[in-house]
Design a protein around this motif. Sequence first.
Motif, PDB file in Angstrom:
ATOM      1  N   LEU A 187       1.283  -0.806   0.001  1.00  0.00           N
ATOM      2  CA  LEU A 187       0.100  -0.440   0.000  1.00  0.00           C
ATOM      3  C   LEU A 187       1.136   1.204  -0.273  1.00  0.00           C
ATOM      4  O   LEU A 187       1.668   1.442   0.715  1.00  0.00           O
ATOM      5  CB  LEU A 187      -0.783   0.009   1.339  1.00  0.00           C
ATOM      6  CG  LEU A 187      -2.055  -1.567   1.565  1.00  0.00           C
ATOM      7  CD1 LEU A 187      -2.503  -1.086   2.630  1.00  0.00           C
ATOM      8  CD2 LEU A 187      -2.470  -0.989   0.295  1.00  0.00           C
ATOM      9  N   GLY A 188       0.479   1.796  -0.924  1.00  0.00           N
ATOM     10  CA  GLY A 188       1.247   3.499  -0.955  1.00  0.00           C
ATOM     11  C   GLY A 188       2.991   3.214  -2.011  1.00  0.00           C
ATOM     12  O   GLY A 188       3.303   4.477  -2.243  1.00  0.00           O
ATOM     13  N   GLU A 189       2.698   2.063  -2.670  1.00  0.00           N
ATOM     14  CA  GLU A 189       3.951   2.101  -3.541  1.00  0.00           C
ATOM     15  C   GLU A 189       3.299   2.298  -4.102  1.00  0.00           C
ATOM     16  O   GLU A 189       2.567   1.468  -4.549  1.00  0.00           O
ATOM     17  CB  GLU A 189       4.737   0.618  -3.048  1.00  0.00           C
ATOM     18  CG  GLU A 189       5.572   0.320  -1.972  1.00  0.00           C
ATOM     19  CD  GLU A 189       5.868  -0.583  -2.387  1.00  0.00           C
ATOM     20  OE1 GLU A 189       7.277  -0.729  -1.720  1.00  0.00           O
ATOM     21  OE2 GLU A 189       6.048  -1.963  -2.811  1.00  0.00           O
ATOM     22  N   ALA A 190       4.825   3.183  -5.396  1.00  0.00           N
ATOM     23  CA  ALA A 190       4.223   2.988  -6.949  1.00  0.00           C
ATOM     24  C   ALA A 190       4.575   1.543  -7.911  1.00  0.00           C
ATOM     25  O   ALA A 190       3.619   1.337  -9.325  1.00  0.00           O
ATOM     26  CB  ALA A 190       4.546   3.902  -7.760  1.00  0.00           C
ATOM     27  N   ALA A 191       5.227   0.628  -7.411  1.00  0.00           N
ATOM     28  CA  ALA A 191       5.970  -0.111  -8.277  1.00  0.00           C
ATOM     29  C   ALA A 191       5.543  -1.235  -7.722  1.00  0.00           C
ATOM     30  O   ALA A 191       6.468  -0.998  -5.992  1.00  0.00           O
ATOM     31  CB  ALA A 191       6.841  -0.356  -8.998  1.00  0.00           C
ATOM     32  N   ALA A 192       5.740  -2.739  -7.779  1.00  0.00           N
ATOM     33  CA  ALA A 192       6.045  -4.209  -6.949  1.00  0.00           C
ATOM     34  C   ALA A 192       7.570  -3.337  -6.283  1.00  0.00           C
ATOM     35  O   ALA A 192       8.182  -3.315  -6.665  1.00  0.00           O
ATOM     36  CB  ALA A 192       5.502  -5.083  -7.570  1.00  0.00           C
ATOM     37  N   SER A 193       7.816  -4.390  -5.384  1.00  0.00           N
ATOM     38  CA  SER A 193       9.050  -4.835  -4.649  1.00  0.00           C
ATOM     39  C   SER A 193       9.353  -6.005  -3.838  1.00  0.00           C
ATOM     40  O   SER A 193       8.340  -6.498  -3.413  1.00  0.00           O
ATOM     41  CB  SER A 193       8.772  -3.662  -3.897  1.00  0.00           C
ATOM     42  OG  SER A 193       8.517  -3.640  -2.928  1.00  0.00           O
ATOM     43  N   ARG A 194      10.320  -6.666  -3.934  1.00  0.00           N
ATOM     44  CA  ARG A 194      10.859  -7.243  -3.099  1.00  0.00           C
ATOM     45  C   ARG A 194      10.603  -7.601  -1.598  1.00  0.00           C
ATOM     46  O   ARG A 194      11.115  -6.870  -1.134  1.00  0.00           O
ATOM     47  CB  ARG A 194      11.195  -7.984  -3.636  1.00  0.00           C
ATOM     48  CG  ARG A 194      12.204  -9.366  -2.708  1.00  0.00           C
ATOM     49  CD  ARG A 194      12.627 -10.281  -4.066  1.00  0.00           C
ATOM     50  NE  ARG A 194      12.274 -10.831  -4.242  1.00  0.00           N
ATOM     51  CZ  ARG A 194      12.853 -12.009  -6.139  1.00  0.00           C
ATOM     52  NH1 ARG A 194      13.141 -13.100  -5.355  1.00  0.00           N
ATOM     53  NH2 ARG A 194      11.410 -12.519  -7.078  1.00  0.00           N
ATOM     54  N   LYS A 195       9.716  -8.637  -1.472  1.00  0.00           N
ATOM     55  CA  LYS A 195       9.462  -9.164   0.493  1.00  0.00           C
ATOM     56  C   LYS A 195      10.470 -10.256   0.892  1.00  0.00           C
ATOM     57  O   LYS A 195      10.203 -11.256  -0.368  1.00  0.00           O
ATOM     58  CB  LYS A 195       8.302  -9.358   0.608  1.00  0.00           C
ATOM     59  CG  LYS A 195       6.981  -7.997   0.093  1.00  0.00           C
ATOM     60  CD  LYS A 195       7.350  -6.614   0.367  1.00  0.00           C
ATOM     61  CE  LYS A 195       6.617  -5.209   0.384  1.00  0.00           C
ATOM     62  NZ  LYS A 195       6.528  -5.549  -1.686  1.00  0.00           N
ATOM     63  N   GLN A 196      10.961 -10.049   1.608  1.00  0.00           N
ATOM     64  CA  GLN A 196      11.147 -11.538   2.384  1.00  0.00           C
ATOM     65  C   GLN A 196      10.020 -12.472   3.236  1.00  0.00           C
ATOM     66  O   GLN A 196      10.204 -11.631   3.826  1.00  0.00           O
ATOM     67  CB  GLN A 196      12.166 -11.362   2.675  1.00  0.00           C
ATOM     68  CG  GLN A 196      13.582 -10.556   1.972  1.00  0.00           C
ATOM     69  CD  GLN A 196      14.242 -12.025   0.812  1.00  0.00           C
ATOM     70  OE1 GLN A 196      14.294 -13.025   1.649  1.00  0.00           O
ATOM     71  NE2 GLN A 196      14.482 -11.455  -0.808  1.00  0.00           N
ATOM     72  N   LEU A 197      10.338 -14.064   2.876  1.00  0.00           N
ATOM     73  CA  LEU A 197       9.471 -14.560   3.630  1.00  0.00           C
ATOM     74  C   LEU A 197      10.162 -15.724   4.045  1.00  0.00           C
ATOM     75  O   LEU A 197      11.056 -16.564   3.691  1.00  0.00           O
ATOM     76  CB  LEU A 197       8.505 -15.031   2.609  1.00  0.00           C
ATOM     77  CG  LEU A 197       7.563 -14.064   2.292  1.00  0.00           C
ATOM     78  CD1 LEU A 197       7.492 -13.503   0.605  1.00  0.00           C
ATOM     79  CD2 LEU A 197       5.537 -14.299   2.023  1.00  0.00           C
ATOM     80  N   GLN A 198       9.452 -16.081   5.590  1.00  0.00           N
ATOM     81  CA  GLN A 198       9.836 -16.600   6.360  1.00  0.00           C
ATOM     82  C   GLN A 198       9.701 -18.387   5.978  1.00  0.00           C
ATOM     83  O   GLN A 198       8.509 -18.299   6.342  1.00  0.00           O
ATOM     84  CB  GLN A 198      10.616 -16.455   7.708  1.00  0.00           C
ATOM     85  CG  GLN A 198      10.449 -17.698   8.267  1.00  0.00           C
ATOM     86  CD  GLN A 198      12.037 -18.242   8.223  1.00  0.00           C
ATOM     87  OE1 GLN A 198      12.741 -17.280   8.618  1.00  0.00           O
ATOM     88  NE2 GLN A 198      12.374 -19.381   8.454  1.00  0.00           N
ATOM     89  N   VAL A 199      10.527 -19.367   5.808  1.00  0.00           N
ATOM     90  CA  VAL A 199       9.224 -21.031   5.452  1.00  0.00           C
ATOM     91  C   VAL A 199       9.728 -21.325   6.674  1.00  0.00           C
ATOM     92  O   VAL A 199      10.618 -21.179   7.490  1.00  0.00           O
ATOM     93  CB  VAL A 199      10.534 -21.168   4.668  1.00  0.00           C
ATOM     94  CG1 VAL A 199      10.084 -22.803   5.211  1.00  0.00           C
ATOM     95  CG2 VAL A 199      10.614 -20.957   2.926  1.00  0.00           C
TER      96      VAL A 199
END
Length: 208
Positions: A187-199
Amino acid sequence: MEKKNRQENMPVDLVTLTGKEIERSIAPLADLRVRVFREWPYLYDGSASYEKTYLARYANAPGAVVVGAFAGERLVGAATGQPLAGEVEDFRMPFERAGLDPAGIYYFAESVLDSGWRGRGIGHAFFDAREAHARALGFDTAAFCAVIRPTNHPLRPAGYTPLDPFWRKRGYAPANGLTVGFDWPDLGEAAASRKQLQVWMRSGLSVG
């Protein structure tokens, strides 16, 4: 208040969908994902059109499942999964790099539930149904991912309680050093950015 009471008293039916049965859930699940994933901690600024395309793959994926929670005809929650070997590369490759064979792991993807239906044990029922499905396919190990957010994130709600204790109660634990990267627009970002997810992983599905 009257509407809330009616909702609280309405029964919820869990339906396990596989194969082409999944197609009936794609449109309402797309809307549900957009709505629920706007909340913390995902903050996802998504669109139903993208979600429909993303979810359509489940109807053609061998071993995939959608567990739908229906209040009457309305889909109020859903949990999905498929063998990790059939998942998109972003999710599959980190396991391979860690020396884990995707062929032996069943992957739990999203689990979304409208806020008004939480606290009724549906989250546990979602895990029960997906684990049973994975066991029936011969899997002994399951995994899922949870987004990593800093504790001082400005959009973190006051008093937020992570789901870690719930997942641990189900027998899952974080896989040390194993994370997945995936792109989406916050929300609030103009484009997608990379997020890290814990397995998170659990072995021993065969013993229930």
